[in-house]
Design a protein around this motif. Structure first.
Motif, PDB file in Angstrom:
ATOM      1  N   SER A  21       0.704  -1.240   0.043  1.00  0.00           N
ATOM      2  CA  SER A  21       0.138   0.198  -0.123  1.00  0.00           C
ATOM      3  C   SER A  21       0.938   1.196   0.027  1.00  0.00           C
ATOM      4  O   SER A  21       1.902   1.310   0.584  1.00  0.00           O
ATOM      5  N   THR A  22       0.558   2.276  -0.704  1.00  0.00           N
ATOM      6  CA  THR A  22       1.112   3.696  -0.611  1.00  0.00           C
ATOM      7  C   THR A  22       1.025   4.063   0.761  1.00  0.00           C
ATOM      8  O   THR A  22      -0.198   4.317   1.392  1.00  0.00           O
ATOM      9  N   PRO A  23       2.063   4.769   1.230  1.00  0.00           N
ATOM     10  CA  PRO A  23       2.282   4.944   2.711  1.00  0.00           C
ATOM     11  C   PRO A  23       1.658   6.731   2.449  1.00  0.00           C
ATOM     12  O   PRO A  23       1.658   7.193   1.443  1.00  0.00           O
ATOM     13  N   ALA A  24       1.334   7.189   3.483  1.00  0.00           N
ATOM     14  CA  ALA A  24       0.877   8.716   3.659  1.00  0.00           C
ATOM     15  C   ALA A  24       1.679   9.268   4.769  1.00  0.00           C
ATOM     16  O   ALA A  24       1.785   8.710   5.747  1.00  0.00           O
ATOM     17  N   LEU A  25       1.882  10.629   4.612  1.00  0.00           N
ATOM     18  CA  LEU A  25       2.450  11.541   5.498  1.00  0.00           C
ATOM     19  C   LEU A  25       1.442  11.783   6.676  1.00  0.00           C
ATOM     20  O   LEU A  25       0.375  12.091   6.441  1.00  0.00           O
ATOM     21  N   PRO A  26       1.835  11.916   7.717  1.00  0.00           N
ATOM     22  CA  PRO A  26       0.785  12.519   8.892  1.00  0.00           C
ATOM     23  C   PRO A  26       0.418  13.908   8.727  1.00  0.00           C
ATOM     24  O   PRO A  26       1.267  14.551   7.912  1.00  0.00           O
ATOM     25  N   PRO A  27      -0.510  14.456   8.942  1.00  0.00           N
ATOM     26  CA  PRO A  27      -0.832  16.050   9.023  1.00  0.00           C
ATOM     27  C   PRO A  27       0.350  16.754   9.387  1.00  0.00           C
ATOM     28  O   PRO A  27       0.877  16.331  10.436  1.00  0.00           O
ATOM     29  N   LEU A  28       0.646  17.716   8.558  1.00  0.00           N
ATOM     30  CA  LEU A  28       1.953  18.322   9.029  1.00  0.00           C
ATOM     31  C   LEU A  28       1.868  19.016  10.353  1.00  0.00           C
ATOM     32  O   LEU A  28       2.865  18.749  11.318  1.00  0.00           O
ATOM     33  N   MET A  29       0.747  19.506  10.928  1.00  0.00           N
ATOM     34  CA  MET A  29       0.806  20.019  12.207  1.00  0.00           C
ATOM     35  C   MET A  29       0.670  18.892  13.445  1.00  0.00           C
ATOM     36  O   MET A  29       1.333  19.232  14.536  1.00  0.00           O
ATOM     37  N   GLN A  30       0.498  17.793  13.013  1.00  0.00           N
ATOM     38  CA  GLN A  30       0.719  16.568  14.045  1.00  0.00           C
ATOM     39  C   GLN A  30       2.075  16.343  14.245  1.00  0.00           C
ATOM     40  O   GLN A  30       2.665  15.946  15.213  1.00  0.00           O
ATOM     41  N   ALA A  31       2.746  16.490  13.078  1.00  0.00           N
ATOM     42  CA  ALA A  31       4.503  16.209  13.066  1.00  0.00           C
ATOM     43  C   ALA A  31       4.987  17.141  13.883  1.00  0.00           C
ATOM     44  O   ALA A  31       5.790  16.888  14.621  1.00  0.00           O
ATOM     45  N   LEU A  32       4.539  18.344  13.500  1.00  0.00           N
ATOM     46  CA  LEU A  32       5.305  19.527  14.150  1.00  0.00           C
ATOM     47  C   LEU A  32       5.028  19.576  15.655  1.00  0.00           C
ATOM     48  O   LEU A  32       5.931  20.203  16.502  1.00  0.00           O
ATOM     49  N   SER A  33       3.729  19.350  16.017  1.00  0.00           N
ATOM     50  CA  SER A  33       3.541  19.271  17.769  1.00  0.00           C
ATOM     51  C   SER A  33       4.130  18.021  18.429  1.00  0.00           C
ATOM     52  O   SER A  33       3.737  18.114  19.588  1.00  0.00           O
ATOM     53  N   ASP A  34       4.502  17.110  17.654  1.00  0.00           N
ATOM     54  CA  ASP A  34       5.005  15.993  18.198  1.00  0.00           C
ATOM     55  C   ASP A  34       6.048  16.067  18.940  1.00  0.00           C
ATOM     56  O   ASP A  34       7.370  16.465  18.410  1.00  0.00           O
ATOM     57  N   THR A  35       6.156  16.020  20.378  1.00  0.00           N
ATOM     58  CA  THR A  35       7.408  16.167  21.213  1.00  0.00           C
ATOM     59  C   THR A  35       7.684  15.001  21.709  1.00  0.00           C
ATOM     60  O   THR A  35       8.624  14.780  22.745  1.00  0.00           O
ATOM     61  N   SER A  36       6.993  13.718  21.426  1.00  0.00           N
ATOM     62  CA  SER A  36       7.220  12.535  22.329  1.00  0.00           C
ATOM     63  C   SER A  36       8.607  11.834  21.916  1.00  0.00           C
ATOM     64  O   SER A  36       8.980  11.181  22.642  1.00  0.00           O
ATOM     65  N   GLY A  37       9.166  11.813  20.674  1.00  0.00           N
ATOM     66  CA  GLY A  37      10.537  11.183  20.550  1.00  0.00           C
ATOM     67  C   GLY A  37      10.460   9.934  20.192  1.00  0.00           C
ATOM     68  O   GLY A  37      11.117   9.276  19.947  1.00  0.00           O
ATOM     69  N   GLU A  39       9.218   6.481  18.111  1.00  0.00           N
ATOM     70  CA  GLU A  39       9.584   5.825  16.751  1.00  0.00           C
ATOM     71  C   GLU A  39       7.864   5.783  15.796  1.00  0.00           C
ATOM     72  O   GLU A  39       8.058   5.782  14.830  1.00  0.00           O
ATOM     73  N   ASP A  40       7.108   5.493  16.826  1.00  0.00           N
ATOM     74  CA  ASP A  40       5.663   5.783  16.189  1.00  0.00           C
ATOM     75  C   ASP A  40       4.798   6.942  16.288  1.00  0.00           C
ATOM     76  O   ASP A  40       3.746   7.139  15.880  1.00  0.00           O
ATOM     77  N   GLY A  41       5.698   8.145  16.584  1.00  0.00           N
ATOM     78  CA  GLY A  41       5.070   9.376  16.766  1.00  0.00           C
ATOM     79  C   GLY A  41       4.981   9.901  15.191  1.00  0.00           C
ATOM     80  O   GLY A  41       5.545   9.642  14.565  1.00  0.00           O
ATOM     81  N   PRO A  42       4.046  11.017  15.427  1.00  0.00           N
ATOM     82  CA  PRO A  42       3.759  11.717  13.606  1.00  0.00           C
ATOM     83  C   PRO A  42       5.064  12.044  13.282  1.00  0.00           C
ATOM     84  O   PRO A  42       5.482  12.045  12.114  1.00  0.00           O
ATOM     85  N   LEU A  43       5.932  12.736  13.969  1.00  0.00           N
ATOM     86  CA  LEU A  43       7.243  13.398  13.454  1.00  0.00           C
ATOM     87  C   LEU A  43       8.092  12.127  13.080  1.00  0.00           C
ATOM     88  O   LEU A  43       8.659  12.328  11.818  1.00  0.00           O
ATOM     89  N   ALA A  44       8.477  11.191  13.831  1.00  0.00           N
ATOM     90  CA  ALA A  44       9.351  10.327  13.477  1.00  0.00           C
ATOM     91  C   ALA A  44       8.815   9.335  12.104  1.00  0.00           C
ATOM     92  O   ALA A  44       9.523   8.933  11.286  1.00  0.00           O
ATOM     93  N   ARG A  45       7.425   9.159  12.252  1.00  0.00           N
ATOM     94  CA  ARG A  45       6.904   8.506  10.835  1.00  0.00           C
ATOM     95  C   ARG A  45       7.007   9.221   9.680  1.00  0.00           C
ATOM     96  O   ARG A  45       7.433   8.913   8.633  1.00  0.00           O
ATOM     97  N   ALA A  46       6.764  10.647   9.796  1.00  0.00           N
ATOM     98  CA  ALA A  46       7.164  11.545   8.516  1.00  0.00           C
ATOM     99  C   ALA A  46       8.430  11.616   8.299  1.00  0.00           C
ATOM    100  O   ALA A  46       8.859  11.279   6.924  1.00  0.00           O
ATOM    101  N   LEU A  47       9.344  11.602   9.181  1.00  0.00           N
ATOM    102  CA  LEU A  47      11.013  11.814   8.831  1.00  0.00           C
ATOM    103  C   LEU A  47      11.277  10.370   8.151  1.00  0.00           C
ATOM    104  O   LEU A  47      12.276  10.241   7.153  1.00  0.00           O
TER     105      LEU A  47
END
Length: 234
Positions: A21-37, A39-47
């Motif tokens: 299946s084609t992967p999808a980026l999380p919404p930008l604001m979710q990635a930017l607001s993710d401070t959890s660090g 691996e399954d957080g929005p920022l880590a998934r996007a990167l």
């Protein structure tokens, strides 16, 4: 020689990945607001989608970038700006971290264990076996010449045969389909940290950035470059 040089994944040692299946980026604001660090957080998934997953990405890039985004003097308004901010962090790293980071990308010519996006980029379906064999040999020669580095290039729709020619030009070889010439043992290694080695590392980092930006189009995300440098890394 420093131990990290030997941490590059061996030829043929891949993790299996699903291309279903084609992967999808999380919404930008979710990635930017993710401070959890995490691996399954929005920022880590996007990167991980944009740069390929790796221990260095999760352990170094994600927490550093999250911290700098929190303290940024100007907002990140798009995924291209997020990539730019990530590249600023990567540029600040010592050479060993940079080398481990680029080694997360699959070798040119690998056909197993590729992520969905890497499989698309390398056009795995239409490569003759003799070209794949030549690429495997060229990868071994390149890694002999540049210890600790993996050959990275922005494929940009080119065939593996075209990349084979490019690799031969980089290594100073004649164009060929030989699976074992010249012998790997005949290749003289460049000293780790020498100017030529650093130049090749820097070129690879630039191409990793180009690959990340091109993936935005594949993922259906805006690709307009930031008009001004991000302040996230300051």
């Amino acid at each position: 020689m420093r131990s990290w040089v030997h941490s590059v994944k061996p030829l043929g040692d891949f993790k299996l990945a699903s291309h279903g299946s084609t992967p999808a980026l999380p919404p930008l604001m979710q990635a930017l607001s993710d401070t959890s660090g995490k691996e399954d957080g929005p920022l880590a998934r996007a990167l991980a989608l944009l740069f390929e997953p790796s221990p260095v990405l999760y352990n170094d890039l994600v927490p550093t970038l999250a911290s700098r985004l929190q303290n940024a003097t100007s907002p990140i308004l798009s995924y291209p700006m997020l990539i730019y901010a990530a590249l600023e962090v990567i540029a600040s790293w010592p050479d060993d971290l940079k080398a481990q980071f680029i080694a997360a990308h699959p070798r040119i010519g690998e056909v197993k264990g590729l992520s969905h996006l890497s499989a698309q980029e390398q056009a795995a379906k239409a490569t003759p076996p003799e070209v794949l064999a030549r690429l495997a040999h060229l990868n071994a020669c390149y890694e002999r010449k540049y210890p600790g580095l993996v050959y990275i290039t922005f494929v940009n729709g080119r065939s593996r045969e075209e990349i084979k020619d490019e690799m031969e030009d980089v290594l100073g070889f004649e164009h060929s389909l030989s699976p074992n010439e010249p012998p790997v043992e005949s290749i003289q290694s460049v000293e780790v940290g020498a100017e030529e080695w650093k130049k090749e590392l820097d070129r690879a980092v630039v191409d990793v950035g180009r690959i990340a930006k091109s993936r935005l189009a594949t993922l259906g995300t805006e690709t307009v470059e930031p008009s001004q440098p991000s302040q996230a890394a300051q």
